[in-house]
Design a protein around this motif. Structure first.
Motif, PDB file in Angstrom:
ATOM      1  N   LEU A  87       0.979  -0.905  -0.406  1.00 56.54           N
ATOM      2  CA  LEU A  87      -0.237  -0.228   0.320  1.00 56.54           C
ATOM      3  C   LEU A  87       0.568   1.249   0.192  1.00 56.54           C
ATOM      4  O   LEU A  87       1.059   1.237   0.823  1.00 56.54           O
ATOM      5  N   VAL A  88       0.561   2.302  -0.901  1.00 55.57           N
ATOM      6  CA  VAL A  88       1.527   3.608  -0.733  1.00 55.57           C
ATOM      7  C   VAL A  88       0.145   4.736  -1.179  1.00 55.57           C
ATOM      8  O   VAL A  88      -1.424   4.610  -0.954  1.00 55.57           O
ATOM      9  N   ILE A  89       1.124   5.138   0.028  1.00 55.69           N
ATOM     10  CA  ILE A  89       0.042   6.357   0.575  1.00 55.69           C
ATOM     11  C   ILE A  89       0.394   8.426  -0.025  1.00 55.69           C
ATOM     12  O   ILE A  89       1.749   8.015   0.126  1.00 55.69           O
ATOM     13  N   ASP A  90      -0.299   8.384  -0.975  1.00 49.00           N
ATOM     14  CA  ASP A  90       0.413   9.415  -2.067  1.00 49.00           C
ATOM     15  C   ASP A  90      -0.337  11.206  -1.432  1.00 49.00           C
ATOM     16  O   ASP A  90      -1.241  10.929  -1.246  1.00 49.00           O
ATOM     17  N   TRP A  91       0.500  11.971  -1.762  1.00 56.13           N
ATOM     18  CA  TRP A  91      -0.691  13.832  -1.820  1.00 56.13           C
ATOM     19  C   TRP A  91      -0.738  14.126  -2.825  1.00 56.13           C
ATOM     20  O   TRP A  91       1.204  14.000  -3.543  1.00 56.13           O
ATOM     21  N   PHE A  92      -1.168  14.480  -3.118  1.00 59.93           N
ATOM     22  CA  PHE A  92      -1.532  15.036  -4.931  1.00 59.93           C
ATOM     23  C   PHE A  92      -2.118  16.255  -5.338  1.00 59.93           C
ATOM     24  O   PHE A  92      -3.020  16.419  -4.863  1.00 59.93           O
ATOM     25  N   LYS A  93      -1.138  17.322  -5.787  1.00 57.50           N
ATOM     26  CA  LYS A  93      -1.997  18.549  -6.148  1.00 57.50           C
ATOM     27  C   LYS A  93      -2.542  18.660  -6.934  1.00 57.50           C
ATOM     28  O   LYS A  93      -1.933  18.268  -7.975  1.00 57.50           O
ATOM     29  N   LEU A  94      -3.742  18.799  -7.185  1.00 60.12           N
ATOM     30  CA  LEU A  94      -4.523  18.902  -8.267  1.00 60.12           C
ATOM     31  C   LEU A  94      -4.507  20.440  -9.144  1.00 60.12           C
ATOM     32  O   LEU A  94      -4.816  21.783  -8.822  1.00 60.12           O
ATOM     33  N   GLU A  95      -3.721  20.633 -10.172  1.00 59.88           N
ATOM     34  CA  GLU A  95      -3.642  21.913 -10.409  1.00 59.88           C
ATOM     35  C   GLU A  95      -4.929  22.190 -11.289  1.00 59.88           C
ATOM     36  O   GLU A  95      -5.210  21.650 -12.572  1.00 59.88           O
ATOM     37  N   ALA A  96      -4.878  23.448 -12.403  1.00 61.42           N
ATOM     38  CA  ALA A  96      -5.890  24.105 -12.693  1.00 61.42           C
ATOM     39  C   ALA A  96      -6.352  23.225 -14.116  1.00 61.42           C
ATOM     40  O   ALA A  96      -7.192  23.605 -14.772  1.00 61.42           O
ATOM     41  N   SER A  97      -4.876  23.293 -14.663  1.00 58.65           N
ATOM     42  CA  SER A  97      -5.519  22.451 -16.190  1.00 58.65           C
ATOM     43  C   SER A  97      -5.406  20.533 -16.216  1.00 58.65           C
ATOM     44  O   SER A  97      -5.259  20.969 -17.260  1.00 58.65           O
ATOM     45  N   PHE A  98      -5.517  20.440 -15.463  1.00 58.40           N
ATOM     46  CA  PHE A  98      -5.768  19.299 -15.343  1.00 58.40           C
ATOM     47  C   PHE A  98      -7.114  18.452 -15.275  1.00 58.40           C
ATOM     48  O   PHE A  98      -8.164  19.825 -15.016  1.00 58.40           O
ATOM     49  N   LYS A  99      -7.499  17.484 -16.171  1.00 60.75           N
ATOM     50  CA  LYS A  99      -8.869  17.159 -17.069  1.00 60.75           C
ATOM     51  C   LYS A  99     -10.137  17.023 -15.961  1.00 60.75           C
ATOM     52  O   LYS A  99     -11.330  17.327 -16.061  1.00 60.75           O
ATOM     53  N   SER A 100      -9.170  16.382 -15.065  1.00 58.60           N
ATOM     54  CA  SER A 100     -10.124  16.026 -13.492  1.00 58.60           C
ATOM     55  C   SER A 100     -10.911  17.757 -12.979  1.00 58.60           C
ATOM     56  O   SER A 100     -11.584  16.752 -12.430  1.00 58.60           O
ATOM     57  N   VAL A 101     -10.572  18.628 -13.130  1.00 60.74           N
ATOM     58  CA  VAL A 101     -10.850  19.774 -11.729  1.00 60.74           C
ATOM     59  C   VAL A 101     -12.505  19.826 -12.748  1.00 60.74           C
ATOM     60  O   VAL A 101     -12.887  19.739 -13.555  1.00 60.74           O
ATOM     61  N   ASP A 102     -12.818  20.250 -11.563  1.00 58.46           N
ATOM     62  CA  ASP A 102     -14.068  20.604 -11.162  1.00 58.46           C
ATOM     63  C   ASP A 102     -15.384  19.317 -11.796  1.00 58.46           C
ATOM     64  O   ASP A 102     -16.527  19.331 -12.287  1.00 58.46           O
ATOM     65  N   LYS A 103     -14.601  17.975 -11.787  1.00 57.19           N
ATOM     66  CA  LYS A 103     -15.181  16.537 -12.105  1.00 57.19           C
ATOM     67  C   LYS A 103     -15.593  16.053 -10.103  1.00 57.19           C
ATOM     68  O   LYS A 103     -14.879  16.796  -9.828  1.00 57.19           O
ATOM     69  N   THR A 104     -16.395  14.930 -10.396  1.00 54.41           N
ATOM     70  CA  THR A 104     -16.347  14.399  -8.820  1.00 54.41           C
ATOM     71  C   THR A 104     -15.940  13.334  -9.119  1.00 54.41           C
ATOM     72  O   THR A 104     -15.161  12.492 -10.174  1.00 54.41           O
ATOM     73  N   GLY A 140      -6.414  23.626  -6.995  1.00 48.98           N
ATOM     74  CA  GLY A 140      -5.261  24.095  -6.268  1.00 48.98           C
ATOM     75  C   GLY A 140      -5.688  23.023  -4.573  1.00 48.98           C
ATOM     76  O   GLY A 140      -4.609  22.982  -3.775  1.00 48.98           O
ATOM     77  N   ALA A 141      -6.796  22.236  -4.724  1.00 53.05           N
ATOM     78  CA  ALA A 141      -7.154  20.917  -4.040  1.00 53.05           C
ATOM     79  C   ALA A 141      -5.993  20.280  -3.448  1.00 53.05           C
ATOM     80  O   ALA A 141      -4.884  19.840  -4.862  1.00 53.05           O
ATOM     81  N   THR A 142      -5.317  19.611  -2.489  1.00 48.96           N
ATOM     82  CA  THR A 142      -4.689  18.033  -2.444  1.00 48.96           C
ATOM     83  C   THR A 142      -5.147  17.264  -2.073  1.00 48.96           C
ATOM     84  O   THR A 142      -6.453  17.081  -1.148  1.00 48.96           O
ATOM     85  N   ILE A 143      -4.891  15.992  -2.422  1.00 48.86           N
ATOM     86  CA  ILE A 143      -5.921  15.135  -2.794  1.00 48.86           C
ATOM     87  C   ILE A 143      -4.668  14.338  -1.720  1.00 48.86           C
ATOM     88  O   ILE A 143      -3.652  13.944  -1.682  1.00 48.86           O
ATOM     89  N   VAL A 144      -5.294  13.054  -0.996  1.00 48.42           N
ATOM     90  CA  VAL A 144      -4.139  12.345  -0.707  1.00 48.42           C
ATOM     91  C   VAL A 144      -5.021  10.582  -1.050  1.00 48.42           C
ATOM     92  O   VAL A 144      -6.308  10.542  -0.587  1.00 48.42           O
ATOM     93  N   ILE A 145      -4.107   9.938  -1.497  1.00 47.51           N
ATOM     94  CA  ILE A 145      -4.545   8.709  -2.458  1.00 47.51           C
ATOM     95  C   ILE A 145      -3.870   8.016  -2.025  1.00 47.51           C
ATOM     96  O   ILE A 145      -2.928   7.881  -1.284  1.00 47.51           O
TER      97      ILE A 145
END
Length: 162
Positions: A87-104, A140-145
């Protein structure tokens, strides 16, 4: 790692004694009613408590998240992954240019496409621990995955490129 001793306090709760590598001694008492008491002891007199902090259950959980790194990841650790077996736990910041921004999470179909899990979303307006499929990813959010290395890589690609 420091030494931790655990003992039952009948009718009261549990007691944890931590002797850190630094030499500091901390005692944490978890009462059956949810309160936590933290005692810090003098290095020169291990029987003399020099400070006491009492926290309610919710406050203790917030402090645990802070200490555990759920709300802030020190700069020196940004590229270090915490590995537990596979198991790996990582932090990843969502940049405005990412395709995932504003999606659920559901719209991205994260679990089915990658096998990874989003443990938390940490944004400017606070944090969301254990987000649901309806939670939206914002720039701008950071997700923990969490997941296996391959799953984490797939999730990062999904977040960036869709």
């Amino acid at each position: 790692m420091g030494i931790i001793r655990e003992s039952e306090l009948p009718g009261l709760g549990k007691k944890y004694q931590l002797e850190a590598r630094s030499g500091d001694k901390l005692v944490i008492v978890i009462h059956d009613d949810g309160r936590r008491e933290l005692f810090h002891y003098d290095d020169h007199d291990p029987e003399e408590s020099i400070s006491l902090v009492t926290l309610e259950d919710q406050e203790a959980r917030q402090v645990a998240a802070i200490i555990g790194g759920m709300t802030y990841k020190p700069k020196a650790l940004e590229n270090i992954e915490v590995t537990l077996e596979e198991l790996v736990i990582d932090w990843f910041k969502l940049e405005a240019s990412f395709k995932s921004v504003d999606k659920t999470i559901a719209e991205l179909d994260v679990r089915a496409k990658t096998g990874a899990t989003v443990l938390a979303i940490i944004g400017k307006n606070g944090q969301k621990i254990n987000p649901g499929p309806e939670d939206r990813l914002v720039a701008g959010a950071t997700i923990v995955i969490a997941g296996e290395r391959k799953q984490i890589r797939l999730l990062k690609e999904l977040l960036q490129f869709g």
